[in-house]
Design a protein around this motif. Structure first.
Motif, PDB file in Angstrom:
ATOM      1  N   CYS A   1       1.003  -1.225  -0.021  1.00  0.00           N
ATOM      2  CA  CYS A   1      -0.363   0.525  -0.110  1.00  0.00           C
ATOM      3  C   CYS A   1       0.589   1.708  -0.193  1.00  0.00           C
ATOM      4  CB  CYS A   1      -0.910  -0.010   1.215  1.00  0.00           C
ATOM      5  SG  CYS A   1      -2.277   1.059   0.625  1.00  0.00           S
ATOM      6  N   ILE A   2       1.557   1.624  -0.888  1.00  0.00           N
ATOM      7  CA  ILE A   2       1.926   3.434  -1.388  1.00  0.00           C
ATOM      8  C   ILE A   2       1.048   4.262  -1.479  1.00  0.00           C
ATOM      9  CG2 ILE A   2       3.931   1.864  -1.803  1.00  0.00           C
ATOM     10  CD1 ILE A   2       3.684   2.203  -4.719  1.00  0.00           C
ATOM     11  N   ALA A   3       1.400   5.149  -1.894  1.00  0.00           N
ATOM     12  CA  ALA A   3       0.981   6.615  -2.225  1.00  0.00           C
ATOM     13  C   ALA A   3       2.303   7.938  -2.815  1.00  0.00           C
ATOM     14  CB  ALA A   3       0.053   7.090  -1.817  1.00  0.00           C
ATOM     15  N   THR A   4       1.925   8.555  -3.710  1.00  0.00           N
ATOM     16  CA  THR A   4       3.098   9.799  -4.168  1.00  0.00           C
ATOM     17  C   THR A   4       2.371  11.083  -4.198  1.00  0.00           C
ATOM     18  OG1 THR A   4       2.937   9.366  -6.419  1.00  0.00           O
ATOM     19  CG2 THR A   4       4.819   8.077  -5.241  1.00  0.00           C
TER      20      THR A   4
ATOM     21  N   GLU B   1      -3.249  11.364  -0.589  1.00  0.00           N
ATOM     22  CA  GLU B   1      -3.494   9.926  -1.182  1.00  0.00           C
ATOM     23  C   GLU B   1      -3.423   8.443  -0.744  1.00  0.00           C
ATOM     24  OE1 GLU B   1      -4.020   9.753  -5.004  1.00  0.00           O
ATOM     25  OE2 GLU B   1      -4.481  12.230  -4.472  1.00  0.00           O
ATOM     26  N   ILE B   2      -2.162   9.056   0.308  1.00  0.00           N
ATOM     27  CA  ILE B   2      -2.277   7.312   0.922  1.00  0.00           C
ATOM     28  C   ILE B   2      -3.366   6.759   1.953  1.00  0.00           C
ATOM     29  CG2 ILE B   2      -1.053   8.292   3.612  1.00  0.00           C
ATOM     30  CD1 ILE B   2       0.354   5.329   1.406  1.00  0.00           C
ATOM     31  N   ARG B   3      -4.059   7.911   1.851  1.00  0.00           N
ATOM     32  CA  ARG B   3      -5.569   7.875   2.846  1.00  0.00           C
ATOM     33  C   ARG B   3      -6.941   7.167   1.878  1.00  0.00           C
ATOM     34  NH1 ARG B   3      -7.697   9.580   6.875  1.00  0.00           N
ATOM     35  NH2 ARG B   3      -6.404  11.422   6.820  1.00  0.00           N
ATOM     36  N   VAL B   4      -6.596   7.282   0.866  1.00  0.00           N
ATOM     37  CA  VAL B   4      -7.708   7.444  -0.451  1.00  0.00           C
ATOM     38  C   VAL B   4      -6.887   5.529  -1.076  1.00  0.00           C
ATOM     39  CG1 VAL B   4      -7.935   6.698  -3.353  1.00  0.00           C
ATOM     40  CG2 VAL B   4      -8.252   8.840  -1.628  1.00  0.00           C
ATOM     41  N   ALA B   5      -5.450   5.574  -0.395  1.00  0.00           N
ATOM     42  CA  ALA B   5      -4.849   4.243  -0.987  1.00  0.00           C
ATOM     43  C   ALA B   5      -5.350   3.006  -0.116  1.00  0.00           C
ATOM     44  CB  ALA B   5      -3.349   4.436  -1.425  1.00  0.00           C
ATOM     45  N   ILE B   6      -5.156   3.870   0.956  1.00  0.00           N
ATOM     46  CA  ILE B   6      -5.540   2.620   2.465  1.00  0.00           C
ATOM     47  C   ILE B   6      -7.209   2.240   1.923  1.00  0.00           C
ATOM     48  CG2 ILE B   6      -5.881   2.141   4.718  1.00  0.00           C
ATOM     49  CD1 ILE B   6      -3.094   4.526   5.102  1.00  0.00           C
ATOM     50  N   GLU B   7      -7.956   3.096   2.031  1.00  0.00           N
ATOM     51  CA  GLU B   7      -9.004   2.358   2.284  1.00  0.00           C
ATOM     52  C   GLU B   7      -9.513   1.339   0.383  1.00  0.00           C
ATOM     53  OE1 GLU B   7     -11.575   6.482   1.601  1.00  0.00           O
ATOM     54  OE2 GLU B   7     -11.221   6.326   3.919  1.00  0.00           O
ATOM     55  N   PHE B   8      -9.058   1.394  -0.779  1.00  0.00           N
ATOM     56  CA  PHE B   8      -8.655   1.128  -1.714  1.00  0.00           C
ATOM     57  C   PHE B   8      -8.398  -0.416  -1.367  1.00  0.00           C
ATOM     58  CE2 PHE B   8      -7.230  -0.221  -5.767  1.00  0.00           C
ATOM     59  CZ  PHE B   8      -8.288  -0.378  -6.941  1.00  0.00           C
ATOM     60  N   HIS B   9      -7.505  -0.391  -0.483  1.00  0.00           N
ATOM     61  CA  HIS B   9      -5.733  -0.846  -0.122  1.00  0.00           C
ATOM     62  C   HIS B   9      -7.506  -2.535   0.490  1.00  0.00           C
ATOM     63  CE1 HIS B   9      -3.128  -3.412  -0.113  1.00  0.00           C
ATOM     64  NE2 HIS B   9      -3.056  -3.952   1.329  1.00  0.00           N
ATOM     65  N   ILE B  10      -7.990  -2.557   1.597  1.00  0.00           N
ATOM     66  CA  ILE B  10      -8.216  -3.054   2.560  1.00  0.00           C
ATOM     67  C   ILE B  10     -10.311  -3.391   1.399  1.00  0.00           C
ATOM     68  CG2 ILE B  10     -10.262  -2.319   4.391  1.00  0.00           C
ATOM     69  CD1 ILE B  10      -7.930  -0.756   5.720  1.00  0.00           C
ATOM     70  N   GLU B  11     -10.796  -2.687   1.106  1.00  0.00           N
ATOM     71  CA  GLU B  11     -11.705  -3.043   0.389  1.00  0.00           C
ATOM     72  C   GLU B  11     -11.257  -4.154  -0.620  1.00  0.00           C
ATOM     73  OE1 GLU B  11     -13.002   0.643  -2.265  1.00  0.00           O
ATOM     74  OE2 GLU B  11     -13.521   1.614  -0.142  1.00  0.00           O
ATOM     75  N   GLY B  12     -10.286  -4.515  -1.930  1.00  0.00           N
ATOM     76  CA  GLY B  12      -9.667  -4.858  -2.346  1.00  0.00           C
ATOM     77  C   GLY B  12      -9.097  -6.576  -1.838  1.00  0.00           C
TER      78      GLY B  12
END
Length: 70
Positions: free
Chosen positions: A24-27, A37-48
Motif C-alpha cells: 500500500c503506497i502513494a506519492t 493519496e495514502i488515505r485513498v490508497a489505504i481504503e482501496f487496499h482494504i476494500e480489495g
C-alpha cells in the motif's frame, strides 16, 4: 482503524507507505497531497482485501521519535 504511515522525501516528490499493509503506497508533490493519496490508497487496499476474502491486518505499528545528541 488508525494505521501508521511513513512519508519520505524523494528526488522530485514525496512517497508514503503503510507498514501494516504491504504494497500500500502513494506519492504526491507535497506532503499534504501524499497524505490525501495514502488515505485513498489505504481504503482501496482494504476494500480489495475484503473483496478477495483476505483478512485485513490490524494496525500494529508504533511510531516514535528518538532524539540523539548530534
Amino acid at each position: 482503524m488508525r494505521y501508521a504511515i511513513v512519508v519520505e522525501k524523494a528526488a522530485n516528490n514525496y512517497s508514503a507507505y503503510v507498514p501494516d499493509l504491504p504494497g500500500c503506497i502513494a506519492t504526491g508533490d507535497t506532503i499534504e497531497e501524499t497524505e490525501r493519496e495514502i488515505r485513498v490508497a489505504i481504503e482501496f487496499h482494504i476494500e480489495g482485501m475484503i473483496d478477495d476474502g483476505l483478512p485485513v491486518p490490524p494496525p500494529t505499528s508504533i511510531v516514535q521519535y528518538i532524539e540523539i545528541a548530534a
